[in-house]
Design an enzyme around this catalytic site. Structure first.
Site, PDB file in Angstrom:
ATOM      1  CE  LYS A   1      75.360  63.874  -9.048  1.00  0.00           C
ATOM      2  NZ  LYS A   1      76.597  62.465  -8.875  1.00  0.00           N
TER       3      LYS A   1
ATOM      4  NE  ARG B   1      79.826  65.001 -14.003  1.00  0.00           N
ATOM      5  CZ  ARG B   1      78.502  64.327 -13.539  1.00  0.00           C
ATOM      6  NH1 ARG B   1      77.077  64.909 -13.645  1.00  0.00           N
ATOM      7  NH2 ARG B   1      78.756  62.952 -13.643  1.00  0.00           N
TER       8      ARG B   1
ATOM      9  NE  ARG C   1      73.795  53.506 -12.024  1.00  0.00           N
ATOM     10  CZ  ARG C   1      74.463  55.156 -11.468  1.00  0.00           C
ATOM     11  NH1 ARG C   1      74.360  56.221 -10.527  1.00  0.00           N
ATOM     12  NH2 ARG C   1      75.772  55.322 -12.415  1.00  0.00           N
TER      13      ARG C   1
ATOM     14  NE  ARG D   1      74.205  44.763 -14.780  1.00  0.00           N
ATOM     15  CZ  ARG D   1      74.316  44.530 -12.756  1.00  0.00           C
ATOM     16  NH1 ARG D   1      74.791  45.526 -12.326  1.00  0.00           N
ATOM     17  NH2 ARG D   1      73.750  43.345 -12.452  1.00  0.00           N
TER      18      ARG D   1
ATOM     19  NE  ARG E   1      81.320  57.093 -13.033  1.00  0.00           N
ATOM     20  CZ  ARG E   1      80.287  55.797 -13.853  1.00  0.00           C
ATOM     21  NH1 ARG E   1      80.493  55.177 -14.097  1.00  0.00           N
ATOM     22  NH2 ARG E   1      78.825  56.705 -12.960  1.00  0.00           N
TER      23      ARG E   1
END
Ligand code: ADP
Ligand code: ZN
Length: 217
Positions: A13, A88, A127, A160, A172
């Site tokens: 996203k 959310r 990531r 990070r 999550r």
């Protein structure tokens, strides 16, 4: 136009939102970024949410709706808003609907980014981001350059996220399936949902999003 990017953590996203900002002059409203900024600047709210975020749980609706309301009241997005990581929960979705009505605005389109769960875990654990400009890197598909300078802004501050670890990611994902995934049905029923394959290359995902946006214009 005003759009929502909907999808599990790691669906891409933020990456796609940044492209839309560059190409269409839209304004990205990421509640995750706003909450991280509150933590960095050490506000009371930032301290309240730190543990919740690191565990991978959702921050209260009251806090995130408040953040979005403040932003909507303060800026004026000529090219429209991209809601990234918000809403959310169903309560957040209802609140956003009311805020937009109050502003005389519409929600034009909700883009669901579909990615399978194994790929999410791989992406997130690989990531990192540029601390200066937010450019996203991935150890496998877009590694940090050998000279350790950000390709976008030249800074050497790669970070990070504290919640990009396997345990927090599992929480999550659970939060996504329990609390956020009902929004797929909610926006489908409203006629606003467009789904794209989030596993395709970054450019192909961008192309699918562009065509979904054309259909809703
Ligand atoms: P991700 O990359 O996992 O999608 P974000 O950067 O959007 O993550 O959000 C990071 C964390 O911030 C979430 O795990 C959650 O704790 C909190 N958060 C962000 N947006 C919301 C929201 N709309 N409602 C509740 N909590 C949120
Ligand atoms: Zn950078």
């Amino acid at each position: 136009m005003n759009i929502i990017l909907l999808g599990p953590p790691g669906a891409g996203k933020g990456t796609q939102a940044r492209k839309l900002v560059d190409e269409r002059n839209m304004v990205q409203l990421s509640t995750g970024d706003m909450l991280r900024a509150a933590r960095t600047s050490g506000t009371e709210m930032g301290k309240t949410v730190a543990g919740v975020m690191d565990r991978g749980e959702l921050v209260t609706d009251e806090i995130v709706i408040g953040l979005i309301r403040e932003q909507l009241e303060s800026d004026n997005a000529g090219g429209g808003y991209i809601f990234d990581g918000f809403p959310r929960t169903l309560a957040q979705a209802d609140a956003l609907g009311r805020l937009l009505v109050d502003m005389g605005e519409n929600l034009d389109c909700v883009i669901e980014m579909q990615v399978d769960d194994d790929a999410l875990v791989d992406r997130i654990t690989a990531r990192s981001t540029c601390g200066a400009c937010g450019e996203v890197y991935n150890d496998n598909t877009k590694p940090i350059p050998a000279n350790e300078k950000c390709t976008n802004c030249g800074a050497s501050d790669f970070q990070r996220r504290a919640d990009d670890n396997e345990e927090s990611l599992r929480t999550r994902l659970m939060a996504y399936y329990k609390q956020t995934s009902p929004l797929v049905g909610y926006y489908y029923a409203k006629g606003d949902l467009r789904s794209v394959d989030g596993l395709a290359s970054m450019d192909d995902v961008a192309t699918s999003i562009a065509s979904a946006l054309r259909q809703s214009e």
